[in-house]
Motif scaffolding. Structure first.
Motif, PDB file in Angstrom:
ATOM      1  N   ARG A 221       0.830  -1.212   0.000  1.00  0.00           N
ATOM      2  CA  ARG A 221       0.000   0.000   0.000  1.00  0.00           C
ATOM      3  C   ARG A 221       0.864   1.261   0.000  1.00  0.00           C
ATOM      4  O   ARG A 221       0.579   2.227  -0.702  1.00  0.00           O
ATOM      5  N   LEU A 222       1.937   1.244   0.799  1.00  0.00           N
ATOM      6  CA  LEU A 222       2.850   2.394   0.845  1.00  0.00           C
ATOM      7  C   LEU A 222       3.477   2.626  -0.529  1.00  0.00           C
ATOM      8  O   LEU A 222       3.499   3.757  -1.041  1.00  0.00           O
ATOM      9  N   ARG A 223       3.986   1.547  -1.122  1.00  0.00           N
ATOM     10  CA  ARG A 223       4.628   1.681  -2.445  1.00  0.00           C
ATOM     11  C   ARG A 223       3.632   2.169  -3.477  1.00  0.00           C
ATOM     12  O   ARG A 223       3.976   2.952  -4.364  1.00  0.00           O
ATOM     13  N   GLY A 224       2.368   1.726  -3.349  1.00  0.00           N
ATOM     14  CA  GLY A 224       1.321   2.158  -4.281  1.00  0.00           C
ATOM     15  C   GLY A 224       1.119   3.662  -4.253  1.00  0.00           C
ATOM     16  O   GLY A 224       0.682   4.265  -5.236  1.00  0.00           O
ATOM     17  N   HIS A 225       1.438   4.273  -3.122  1.00  0.00           N
ATOM     18  CA  HIS A 225       1.331   5.734  -3.000  1.00  0.00           C
ATOM     19  C   HIS A 225       2.663   6.419  -3.340  1.00  0.00           C
ATOM     20  O   HIS A 225       2.790   7.635  -3.154  1.00  0.00           O
TER      21      HIS A 225
END
Ligand code: 5RP
Length: 223
Positions: free
Chosen positions: A59-63
Motif C-alpha cells: 500500500r505504501l509503495r502504491g502511493h
C-alpha cells in the motif's frame, strides 16, 4: 460517525506525530491503512517507511512512498523515531492485544525498533482488562497441536485460524477465554512455549501514546 469514519479520524490525529525527514514505522490493519492513505494525501515528507507487513508495504509503495526493510534501516544508522499502528484491545496502562490481522510478529519487531509507539484506535478497542478479544499467537505449524494443548492447560480456548499463513510462513492460534491480569508476566510465559514464534500481547513494549477516537473527538492517552 461510522466505524470507518472513527478510524480515519484517529489516523488523521497521528499525522502531527510523524517526524518529517526521518524514517517512519508503519503498522497493519484497516486503521493503519487510513493512516497510510493520509500520509500520501497530506504529502508528508519522510525518509522512508518500515512496514510491519507485506500488505502495508504494498500500500505504501502504491502511493509512491519508499519502503525499507528493517535491516536496511538499521544499516543506514538512522533511527525510527515513531511507529504508528492500530490495536485490537488497549488497557488503561496502554498494554495491547494485537495480531487480529495476523501481522503481530513483524509489528512487535518494528515497535521494538522504534523510539515512540503511537497506537491509533477507536473507543471500542478500550477495555479495563485485556482478554475479551481472542489473543493471537504465531506458531510453527508442526507445533500447533502441542501449543494448543498447553494453551488449554493455561485456561484458554485455542482455535487455529483456518487457511491463514503469516508473512513469515507460520500459522496463527487465536486464544479466547483469557482474563489477562498481568500482561507483562503472561507475555513472557507465552514466549516460553516451544513452537510459539510470537504472541499478540504488547506489554513489555506497550504503546507510549494511544490516540482514541469517539463521536466526541480524539483523546490522547500516555503511558
Ligand atoms: C494487525 C493488527 C491490527 O493493528 C489490529 O488487528 C487492528 O486492526 P484494525 O485497525 O483493522 O481494527 O494488530 O495484526
Amino acid at each position: 460517525m461510522t466505524a470507518d469514519e472513527l478510524k480515519r479520524a484517529v489516523a488523521r490525529a497521528a499525522l502531527p506525530h510523524v517526524v518529517q525527514g526521518e524514517l517512519l514505522g508503519v503498522g497493519t490493519g484497516s486503521t493503519a491503512n487510513h493512516f497510510i492513505d493520509l500520509l500520501a494525501e497530506e504529502q508528508l515528507q519522510i525518509a522512508g517507511a518500515v512496514a510491519s507487513s507485506e500488505a502495508s508495504a504494498t500500500r505504501l509503495r502504491g502511493h509512491g512512498i519508499p519502503v525499507l526493510d528493517l535491516e536496511e534501516a538499521i544499516a543506514s544508522g538512522r533511527g525510527i523515531p515513531v511507529y504508528v499502528d492500530g490495536a485490537d484491545e488497549i488497557d488503561p496502562g496502554l498494554n495491547l492485544i494485537k495480531g487480529g490481522g495476523g501481522a503481530l510478529t513483524r509489528e512487535k519487531i518494528v515497535a521494538a525498533a522504534s523510539e515512540c509507539f503511537v497506537c491509533i484506535a477507536d473507543q471500542s478497542k478500550c477495555v479495563d482488562q485485556l482478554g475479551h478479544f481472542p489473543l493471537p499467537l504465531e506458531v510453527i505449524p508442526m507445533a500447533l497441536g502441542l501449543v494448543s494443548r498447553e494453551l488449554s492447560r493455561m485456561g484458554g480456548l485455542p482455535a487455529i485460524r483456518k487457511g491463514f499463513v503469516t508473512d513469515n510462513g507460520h500459522a496463527i492460534i487465536d486464544v479466547s477465554g483469557l482474563r489477562i491480569a498481568d500482561p507483562v508476566l503472561f507475555e513472557s510465559e507465552l514466549d516460553h512455549l516451544a513452537g510459539v514464534v510470537c504472541n499478540g500481547l504488547f506489554a513489555r513494549r506497550r504503546a507510549d501514546i494511544a490516540l482514541v477516537s469517539s463521536a466526541d473527538g480524539v483523546r490522547t492517552l500516555r503511558a
